[in-house]
Design an enzyme around this catalytic site. Structure first.
Site, mmCIF file in Angstrom:
data_model
loop_
_atom_site.group_PDB
_atom_site.id
_atom_site.type_symbol
_atom_site.label_atom_id
_atom_site.label_comp_id
_atom_site.label_asym_id
_atom_site.label_seq_id
_atom_site.Cartn_x
_atom_site.Cartn_y
_atom_site.Cartn_z
ATOM 1 N N GLU A 46 -16.304 97.744 81.326
ATOM 2 C CA GLU A 46 -17.080 98.518 82.320
ATOM 3 C C GLU A 46 -17.449 100.009 81.971
ATOM 4 O O GLU A 46 -16.463 100.484 81.107
ATOM 5 C CB GLU A 46 -16.292 98.522 83.758
ATOM 6 C CG GLU A 46 -16.597 97.379 84.545
ATOM 7 C CD GLU A 46 -15.592 96.483 84.829
ATOM 8 O OE1 GLU A 46 -15.520 95.323 85.140
ATOM 9 O OE2 GLU A 46 -14.453 96.668 84.124
ATOM 10 N N THR A 47 -18.466 100.298 82.004
ATOM 11 C CA THR A 47 -18.726 101.815 81.700
ATOM 12 C C THR A 47 -19.281 102.451 83.072
ATOM 13 O O THR A 47 -20.142 101.683 83.860
ATOM 14 C CB THR A 47 -20.155 102.074 80.685
ATOM 15 O OG1 THR A 47 -19.516 101.346 79.580
ATOM 16 C CG2 THR A 47 -20.234 103.259 80.707
#
Length: 303
Positions: A46-47
């Protein structure tokens, strides 16, 4: 334009363990397409993209992207972002510093309690924004086993059987008999949709009661190949939904239950997730997820 970013390792007290997370600060003006491409560039599970809060009582607005799609909620981005926001506010601390960080996500507002420690990993715990709920039936055990490179006899322990629960995105929870079966599990791409469905959230959370440490209650692995995540080192949103599994199968008595989950050990990214469940009169009233995180890098994007 220069945009700051940071990399944190989440659900660990040491660098180069746990689940790495990219957080892009100064995200104003980025389009959905740009954010998705940046998430693909980092290529982490995830970002996070941080925006100024719309509500003055909040710390920040945040959006979460995997390499392939946006999520309404996720656990390790919440823990990591809360800790980074507290670090941005207080800088280096002496002894300990408590903070409350309020993050607006697509699922809603998430309140986080943070403890910053001098020369030690920070800790954050957040109230899960909604209680876990069933997410429909699972496929049969034979198809699930085939999709995980396992035998049907590997599936299940005690009264635990495959189930689906959700807090935000749904997960299929697959109990296996021991750590040996857990270690042998791996996605079989040709069977994945047959075992876990064709939608974009056909993720499998495989777990067993056997653990490495006597302080832990479960060890788990998370496979999400259709989201661009072959295996996730630590998955807070799945742990939040797992509260529904534990409550359903283990028939928890009234009180607060502290459950530590090991994840990422088999892939060499050991992670520890703290799950708390409040039960009163046979009903679940609250779920909390907690863990530590370490800051490992800062940099700039020139976009």
């Amino acid at each position: 334009m220069s945009r700051r970013y940071a990399i944190l390792d989440v659900f660990t007290n040491t660098s180069l363990a746990g689940n790495p997370l990219a957080i892009v600060l100064d995200s104003e003006g980025l389009s959905d397409e740009q954010m998705q491409k940046i998430a693909g560039e980092f290529n982490l599970s995830e970002t996070v993209f941080v925006f100024p809060p719309e509500n003055p009582g909040h710390s920040a607005n945040m959006r979460i992207f995997t390499p392939k799609l946006e999520l309404p909620f996720a656990g390790h981005p919440t823990v990591g972002t809360a800790i980074l926001m507290a670090k941005e506010r207080f800088g280096e601390v002496s002894n300990e510093q408590d903070a409350v960080v309020v993050l607006k996500q697509n699922i809603g507002t998430v309140r986080c309690a943070v403890i910053l420690r001098e020369n030690a990993a920070a800790f954050a715990e957040f109230d899960v924004p909604s209680l876990p709920e069933p997410a429909g039936p699972t496929h049969n055990v034979e198809l699930i086993a085939a999709a995980l490179n396992l035998e049907p006899t590997d599936i299940g322990f005690e009264n635990h059987a495959p189930s689906r629960f959700r807090v935000g995105p749904p997960f299929t929870f697959v109990p296996v008999r021991d750590l040996d079966a857990l270690a042998r599990a791996k996605p079989v791409q040709s069977m994945w949709k047959a075992g876990f469905g064709k939608d974009g959230h056909n993720d499998a959370y495989v777990y067993c009661r056997e653990t490495r440490s006597h302080d832990s209650a479960f060890q788990a692995r998370l496979f999400a190949p259709d989201m661009g995540i072959p295996e996730d080192p630590a998955t807070g949103s799945a742990a939040a939904a797992f509260a529904g599994v534990v409550d359903y199968y283990d028939d928890l008595p009234s009180g607060t239950h502290h459950i530590r989950i090991e994840q990422g050990f088999i892939m060499g990214r050991p992670s520890l997730i703290d799950l708390e469940i409040d039960i009163d009169g046979g009903n679940m009233h609250a779920v909390r997820i907690g863990g530590q995180a370490t800051l490992v890098a800062r940099g700039e994007l020139f976009l």
